[in-house]
Design an enzyme around this catalytic site. Sequence first.
Site, PDB file in Angstrom:
ATOM      1  N   ARG A   1       0.854  -1.194   0.000  1.00 32.72           N
ATOM      2  CA  ARG A   1       0.000   0.000   0.000  1.00 32.72           C
ATOM      3  C   ARG A   1       0.888   1.242   0.000  1.00 32.72           C
ATOM      4  O   ARG A   1       1.759   1.388   0.856  1.00 32.72           O
ATOM      5  CB  ARG A   1      -0.905   0.002   1.237  1.00 32.72           C
ATOM      6  CG  ARG A   1      -1.789   1.234   1.312  1.00 32.72           C
ATOM      7  CD  ARG A   1      -2.811   1.137   2.453  1.00 32.72           C
ATOM      8  NE  ARG A   1      -3.492   2.401   2.594  1.00 32.72           N
ATOM      9  CZ  ARG A   1      -3.653   3.058   3.739  1.00 32.72           C
ATOM     10  NH1 ARG A   1      -3.195   2.559   4.871  1.00 32.72           N
ATOM     11  NH2 ARG A   1      -4.275   4.207   3.772  1.00 32.72           N
TER      12      ARG A   1
ATOM     13  N   HIS B   1      -3.218  11.228   1.925  1.00 29.02           N
ATOM     14  CA  HIS B   1      -2.746  10.783   3.232  1.00 29.02           C
ATOM     15  C   HIS B   1      -2.198  12.004   3.989  1.00 29.02           C
ATOM     16  O   HIS B   1      -0.996  12.174   4.157  1.00 29.02           O
ATOM     17  CB  HIS B   1      -1.660   9.717   3.056  1.00 29.02           C
ATOM     18  CG  HIS B   1      -1.426   8.872   4.266  1.00 29.02           C
ATOM     19  ND1 HIS B   1      -1.397   7.507   4.232  1.00 29.02           N
ATOM     20  CD2 HIS B   1      -1.214   9.205   5.571  1.00 29.02           C
ATOM     21  CE1 HIS B   1      -1.158   7.025   5.443  1.00 29.02           C
ATOM     22  NE2 HIS B   1      -1.052   8.056   6.273  1.00 29.02           N
TER      23      HIS B   1
ATOM     24  N   GLU C   1      -7.963   8.024   6.752  1.00 28.37           N
ATOM     25  CA  GLU C   1      -8.290   8.518   8.088  1.00 28.37           C
ATOM     26  C   GLU C   1      -8.843   9.940   8.120  1.00 28.37           C
ATOM     27  O   GLU C   1      -8.221  10.863   8.685  1.00 28.37           O
ATOM     28  CB  GLU C   1      -7.063   8.422   9.001  1.00 28.37           C
ATOM     29  CG  GLU C   1      -6.558   6.998   9.129  1.00 28.37           C
ATOM     30  CD  GLU C   1      -5.539   6.816  10.246  1.00 28.37           C
ATOM     31  OE1 GLU C   1      -5.009   7.823  10.735  1.00 28.37           O
ATOM     32  OE2 GLU C   1      -5.269   5.661  10.616  1.00 28.37           O
TER      33      GLU C   1
ATOM     34  N   ASN D   1      -8.315   0.933   9.582  1.00 29.09           N
ATOM     35  CA  ASN D   1      -7.027   1.105  10.258  1.00 29.09           C
ATOM     36  C   ASN D   1      -7.274   0.897  11.741  1.00 29.09           C
ATOM     37  O   ASN D   1      -7.988   1.678  12.377  1.00 29.09           O
ATOM     38  CB  ASN D   1      -6.464   2.515  10.055  1.00 29.09           C
ATOM     39  CG  ASN D   1      -6.039   2.783   8.611  1.00 29.09           C
ATOM     40  OD1 ASN D   1      -6.154   1.907   7.745  1.00 29.09           O
ATOM     41  ND2 ASN D   1      -5.562   3.977   8.344  1.00 29.09           N
TER      42      ASN D   1
ATOM     43  N   TYR E   1      -5.506   0.231  15.554  1.00 27.58           N
ATOM     44  CA  TYR E   1      -4.291   0.199  16.364  1.00 27.58           C
ATOM     45  C   TYR E   1      -4.518  -0.197  17.813  1.00 27.58           C
ATOM     46  O   TYR E   1      -3.675  -0.834  18.427  1.00 27.58           O
ATOM     47  CB  TYR E   1      -3.588   1.570  16.340  1.00 27.58           C
ATOM     48  CG  TYR E   1      -2.839   1.807  15.050  1.00 27.58           C
ATOM     49  CD1 TYR E   1      -1.536   1.354  14.876  1.00 27.58           C
ATOM     50  CD2 TYR E   1      -3.456   2.456  13.985  1.00 27.58           C
ATOM     51  CE1 TYR E   1      -0.855   1.547  13.689  1.00 27.58           C
ATOM     52  CE2 TYR E   1      -2.782   2.653  12.785  1.00 27.58           C
ATOM     53  CZ  TYR E   1      -1.481   2.195  12.642  1.00 27.58           C
ATOM     54  OH  TYR E   1      -0.810   2.377  11.460  1.00 27.58           O
TER      55      TYR E   1
ATOM     56  N   GLU F   1      -4.323  -0.855   7.976  1.00 27.61           N
ATOM     57  CA  GLU F   1      -3.191  -0.529   8.853  1.00 27.61           C
ATOM     58  C   GLU F   1      -3.360  -1.212  10.194  1.00 27.61           C
ATOM     59  O   GLU F   1      -4.474  -1.280  10.727  1.00 27.61           O
ATOM     60  CB  GLU F   1      -3.075   0.980   9.137  1.00 27.61           C
ATOM     61  CG  GLU F   1      -2.464   1.778   8.029  1.00 27.61           C
ATOM     62  CD  GLU F   1      -2.321   3.253   8.381  1.00 27.61           C
ATOM     63  OE1 GLU F   1      -2.053   3.584   9.549  1.00 27.61           O
ATOM     64  OE2 GLU F   1      -2.494   4.066   7.460  1.00 27.61           O
TER      65      GLU F   1
HETATM   66  C1  BGC Z   1      -1.674   6.827   9.889  1.00 29.96           C
HETATM   67  C2  BGC Z   1      -0.212   6.615   9.659  1.00 29.96           C
HETATM   68  C3  BGC Z   1       0.529   6.671  10.979  1.00 29.96           C
HETATM   69  C4  BGC Z   1       0.018   5.548  11.840  1.00 29.96           C
HETATM   70  C5  BGC Z   1       0.685   5.426  13.197  1.00 29.96           C
HETATM   71  C6  BGC Z   1      -2.206   6.204  11.131  1.00 29.96           C
HETATM   72  O1  BGC Z   1      -2.891   7.189  11.836  1.00 29.96           O
HETATM   73  O2  BGC Z   1      -2.408   6.524   8.751  1.00 29.96           O
HETATM   74  O3  BGC Z   1       0.211   7.575   8.759  1.00 29.96           O
HETATM   75  O4  BGC Z   1       1.895   6.629  10.830  1.00 29.96           O
HETATM   76  O5  BGC Z   1      -1.359   5.717  12.073  1.00 29.96           O
HETATM   77  O6  BGC Z   1       0.468   6.587  13.952  1.00 29.96           O
END
Ligand code: BGC
Length: 478
Positions: A82, A127, A172, A314, A316, A382
């Site tokens: 990507r 982005h 995002e 995405n 995390y 992500e």
């Molecule tokens: C973003 C990335 C960033 C990652 C880690 C996402 O918010 O798309 O660009 O590096 O998180 O913070």
Amino acid sequence: MHHSFFFSTGRHSRAELHWITTCIQYQGGWQADGKGPSIWDTFCHKKGKVFGEQNGDVACNSYELWEKDLECIQLLGLTHYRLSLSWARLLPDGTTRHVSQKGVQYYNKVIDDLLACNVSPMVTLYHFDLPQALQDQGGWKSPSIATLFDSYAQFCFQTFGDRVKLWITINEPYVCAKLGHEDGVHAPGLKEPGIAAYVVGHNMLRAHAMAWHSYNSFYRPKQRGAVSLAINSDWVEPLHPDCAEDVAAAERYLAFTLGWFAWPVFVTGDYPEVMRSAIDAQSKKMGYSGGSRLPSFSKDEPAVLGTADFFALNYYTSRKVKPRGGCGQVLCVKSDQDAEEVLDPSWPICGVSWLAVVPHGLRKLLKYIKDTFNNPAVYITENGFSQVGPLEIEDDRRSEFYKDTIFEVAKAIGEDGVNVRGYFAWSLLDNFEWADGFSVRFGLFHVDFSDAKLSRAIYHSGREYAKIISKYKSAQSR
Ligand code: BGC
């Protein structure tokens, strides 16, 4: 070896494994060959905005060192990659009046090289890095940005769409809207709480919808690709599951993150009701008389509903929440949302402060997406684990993190029947982590930013990830 489960999930075995590079975070070459400045170039060059006054002028210098990145991609055995285009590298003033041929050549080469190595590109159009020239005309706050974005998107479909079959319009929108226009910690650094983020989010949805319709009408018949937008969301749980206020806070939290962008596109063509009513109630409480701060979609514009060919997520981290209470003194997104995050000590924070490591949260979020958005095809666009502080090349914790997370994805596929089509780890290389500069490292390859050659070296986690991919490939070919 519980992880092998992922590779034997029968009818759901379509998931594939992969990556990312982005414009300013990797490319550098901020003024190379006539590239126009972006809002992140401007932001970094102001004092006090980025950790250690660092900037993305050079970053990993993928603009000149692309072949090195390609070697890393091949070493991992990726099937997909990507990457994000820099709008100002292609159209220096943001408009199609002036096209940079050098910019086109650069991305043509990247795309052709990937395909020659049997790696399929997934391309993100936006982005975080708006051409500064467009910011000077109001940027994402201006309604006219939607048609400018549509022209840029069409230019990209026209130029690269013969070879690119997976597109993300905007990465995002939540982060762009909130961190860039409410908190001011991302470019363009505006602090206009409670108002600008909703306007920006709205214009991003309008822009995305226009681009999707353009693709659908003019390019899809021939190019046969798929287009979506990448929505970031945490998984969220009520602090006390049996407390109705906490449950409602969790619902609001999700509505103001995932729902803000997914609801209009996948469910109703409008924002979640819980979001609008919370915003309007807060306006009333504060005596705000400017009408609803959350804009409405016009019937005269291309519909936003149905403008995603897959769900791009995405993910995390996860959060537990309760109502903020007593927060109603200011007009801002946080007080509208009225959900306070509480750290769960069993969810370790291993790198950057906001990233509590919760692999099982991804499985729960995937199940939620399946149930709420009518079982869409999902790409996890992500997911990653960062290092901060003393560098570990033998980064066992990141290796474990990827194994645990991929196992959770396997369970989402095999046990919950979520239609996951792909998993992209963030990130191939250590890179410019926005306001954290180079202090936060997400790479599967270490980049030595103190060395003029910016040499890349694989982390232990990179080697382990390559093993996972190779097992996956051999299971596929059986
Ligand atoms: C973003 C990335 C960033 C990652 C880690 C996402 O918010 O798309 O660009 O590096 O998180 O913070």
